[in-house]
Design a protein around this motif. Structure first.
Motif, PDB file in Angstrom:
ATOM      1  N   THR A   1       0.851  -1.188   0.000  1.00 27.60           N
ATOM      2  CA  THR A   1       0.000   0.000   0.000  1.00 27.60           C
ATOM      3  C   THR A   1       0.886   1.238   0.000  1.00 27.60           C
ATOM      4  N   GLN A   2       0.632   2.124  -0.926  1.00 33.87           N
ATOM      5  CA  GLN A   2       1.413   3.355  -1.000  1.00 33.87           C
ATOM      6  C   GLN A   2       0.536   4.543  -0.643  1.00 33.87           C
ATOM      7  N   THR A   3       1.073   5.446   0.151  1.00 32.64           N
ATOM      8  CA  THR A   3       0.360   6.666   0.517  1.00 32.64           C
ATOM      9  C   THR A   3       0.789   7.777  -0.434  1.00 32.64           C
ATOM     10  N   LYS A   4      -0.160   8.350  -1.107  1.00 36.33           N
ATOM     11  CA  LYS A   4       0.151   9.414  -2.050  1.00 36.33           C
ATOM     12  C   LYS A   4       0.655  10.637  -1.305  1.00 36.33           C
ATOM     13  N   GLN A   5       1.735  11.201  -1.765  1.00 33.00           N
ATOM     14  CA  GLN A   5       2.281  12.410  -1.177  1.00 33.00           C
ATOM     15  C   GLN A   5       1.795  13.609  -1.983  1.00 33.00           C
TER      16      GLN A   5
ATOM     17  N   PRO B   1       0.450  20.819   0.687  1.00 35.51           N
ATOM     18  CA  PRO B   1      -0.001  20.186   1.924  1.00 35.51           C
ATOM     19  C   PRO B   1      -1.157  20.876   2.627  1.00 35.51           C
ATOM     20  N   GLY B   2      -1.692  21.958   2.025  1.00 32.01           N
ATOM     21  CA  GLY B   2      -2.693  22.762   2.726  1.00 32.01           C
ATOM     22  C   GLY B   2      -2.018  23.937   3.406  1.00 32.01           C
ATOM     23  N   LEU B   3      -2.829  24.917   3.789  1.00 30.27           N
ATOM     24  CA  LEU B   3      -2.269  26.182   4.280  1.00 30.27           C
ATOM     25  C   LEU B   3      -1.452  26.053   5.551  1.00 30.27           C
ATOM     26  N   ILE B   4      -1.937  25.279   6.489  1.00 32.32           N
ATOM     27  CA  ILE B   4      -1.262  25.234   7.781  1.00 32.32           C
ATOM     28  C   ILE B   4       0.147  24.679   7.645  1.00 32.32           C
ATOM     29  N   GLU B   5       0.302  23.603   6.890  1.00 30.35           N
ATOM     30  CA  GLU B   5       1.638  23.038   6.708  1.00 30.35           C
ATOM     31  C   GLU B   5       2.495  23.919   5.806  1.00 30.35           C
ATOM     32  N   ALA B   6       1.905  24.515   4.793  1.00 33.08           N
ATOM     33  CA  ALA B   6       2.678  25.336   3.859  1.00 33.08           C
ATOM     34  C   ALA B   6       3.232  26.588   4.529  1.00 33.08           C
ATOM     35  N   TYR B   7       2.456  27.165   5.449  1.00 31.90           N
ATOM     36  CA  TYR B   7       2.863  28.424   6.082  1.00 31.90           C
ATOM     37  C   TYR B   7       2.937  28.309   7.602  1.00 31.90           C
TER      38      TYR B   7
ATOM     39  N   LEU C   1      -8.633  20.454   4.097  1.00 34.44           N
ATOM     40  CA  LEU C   1      -9.148  19.924   2.834  1.00 34.44           C
ATOM     41  C   LEU C   1      -8.202  20.334   1.700  1.00 34.44           C
ATOM     42  N   TYR C   2      -6.948  20.625   2.067  1.00 31.46           N
ATOM     43  CA  TYR C   2      -5.913  21.047   1.126  1.00 31.46           C
ATOM     44  C   TYR C   2      -6.292  22.353   0.427  1.00 31.46           C
ATOM     45  N   GLU C   3      -6.812  23.260   1.243  1.00 30.26           N
ATOM     46  CA  GLU C   3      -7.211  24.588   0.788  1.00 30.26           C
ATOM     47  C   GLU C   3      -5.997  25.452   0.432  1.00 30.26           C
ATOM     48  N   GLY C   4      -6.261  26.540  -0.264  1.00 25.99           N
ATOM     49  CA  GLY C   4      -5.197  27.466  -0.649  1.00 25.99           C
ATOM     50  C   GLY C   4      -4.574  27.101  -1.977  1.00 25.99           C
ATOM     51  N   ASN C   5      -3.443  27.767  -2.267  1.00 24.75           N
ATOM     52  CA  ASN C   5      -2.731  27.540  -3.527  1.00 24.75           C
ATOM     53  C   ASN C   5      -3.639  27.811  -4.724  1.00 24.75           C
ATOM     54  N   THR C   6      -4.488  28.829  -4.592  1.00 26.91           N
ATOM     55  CA  THR C   6      -5.420  29.184  -5.671  1.00 26.91           C
ATOM     56  C   THR C   6      -4.713  30.065  -6.701  1.00 26.91           C
TER      57      THR C   6
END
Length: 363
Positions: free
Chosen positions: A8-12, A16-22, A37-42
């Protein structure tokens, strides 16, 4: 021969969503449960037709936050507000809404395993937004009053009952929303000269300014933009300097008569040497149609207030300036308004025959 089952592979995910990105710029710790919900990066989309209406080598972009998971910029603040509520042990959240907040709060709260209660003004929420909140699992109460009255009730609820308020009075909402400014700078390589933005409860204009200032202090941009806020004529308390008892505009997302972040917005206007102006419903709808027919971008009517305002003040835009207009929500939030616009080429009851179809199309 016995075959082993595949590993089983977990997709990377690259985003990563706003909290992890910033994370470095946000009030989170290692113990904060990240509800995302992987928001941002619009996307920041160039709009050459609109730029041509201004001329003078002006570059215009739209920050299309209608491509967030629930279709509006509210997801930026909600991921952080719900994550922090979860960290604090909350079991339920509450908000007042003209539509977008309710959809976002419902989605993130349910993803985080929390109950969510929403108060909306009866008859003043676009069906697309109401449908979202209901399907996500919110308990929706339609009150006989406007948004400002609904907000007053939920503020009291949060003070007297074990529920967390997730309107923009919640400081974590603005902390999440400021990331849109980070993304603008990351894409352009600097802050724009003007940031044009719709103003309802005035949280987003406050959040953008927070983001630009924080990035400027960190050395990620060497200037700050003029913050140009636009309200609808029928709901323009900051422009007129007095609360509106019965706000009225086709732009339901900014139909707010007494903004919760009023004083903060004034401080932003002064600090950025910006302006707050009012645009008519006709000007909003003209910009709304222009974005769709000329640029291929379908936003909700309130979003188009930023472009309507830019076009109204086009003679004030400096030569060679870079302008970003914020589009806060997706057009699918309010399909009724789109369908009601004049000039639609919708031919009904055509016979399914080539000659009939060709004749209608003018061949």
């Amino acid at each position: 021969m016995t075959l082993s089952p595949p590993k089983t592979q977990t997709k990377q995910y690259s985003w990563p969503g706003l909290i992890e990105a910033y994370r470095h710029y946000l009030p989170v710790t290692e113990s904060t449960p990240v509800i995302t919900l992987y928001e941002g990066n619009t996307p920041l989309i160039p709009v050459p037709y609109i730029a041509a209406q201004i001329g003078r080598q002006v570059q215009v972009f739209v920050k299309y936050d209608g491509l967030n998971p629930t279709g509006s910029f509210k997801d930026r603040g909600m991921t952080l507000a719900i994550s922090k509520a979860k960290q604090a042990g909350a079991r339920a959240v509450v908000c007042a809404s003209t539509g977008n907040t309710s959809a976002s709060a419902a989605a993130y709260a349910r993803r985080g395993g929390l109950r969510v209660f929403v108060l909306i003004p009866d008859g003043y929420v676009a069906l697309g937004k109401l449908a979202q909140a209901l399907l996500y699992g919110a308990e929706v109460l339609s009150i006989q009053g406007n948004f400002d009255q609904a907000l007053n009730v939920v503020k009291q609820m949060a003070e007297q009952y074990p529920v967390t308020l997730v309107n923009s009075l919640n400081p974590f909402r603005l902390e999440g929303q400021k990331t849109a400014a980070f993304e603008v700078v990351d894409t352009l390589g600097n802050a724009p000269d003007w940031l044009c933005i719709p103003v309802g409860n005035a949280g987003n204009v406050t959040a953008y300014w927070m983001g630009f200032c924080q990035y400027h202090e960190a050395g990620n941009c060497d200037r700050l933009p003029r913050m140009m806020g636009f309200q609808a004529v029928g709901a323009a308390p900051i422009v007129t300097g007095k609360a509106v008892a019965h706000p009225d505009t086709v732009a339901t997302a900014i139909r707010i008569g007494n903004p919760a972040n009023w004083q903060r917005a004034i401080a932003v206007r002064e600090a950025s040497q910006g302006e707050f102006r009012a645009v008519t419903d006709a000007e909003i709808l003209t910009a709304y149609q222009m974005l769709a027919t000329q640029e291929g971008i379908f936003c909700e009517p309130a979003s188009a207030a930023s472009v309507a305002g830019l076009l109204k003040l086009k003679d004030q835009v400096p030569t060679g300036a870079t302008v970003v207009c914020v589009l806060t929500g997706n057009g699918l939030k309010d399909p009724e308004t789109a369908i009601q616009q004049p000039g639609q080429q919708f031919h009904k009851c055509i016979k399914p025959e080539l000659t009939e179809v060709a004749q209608v199309l003018g061949f």
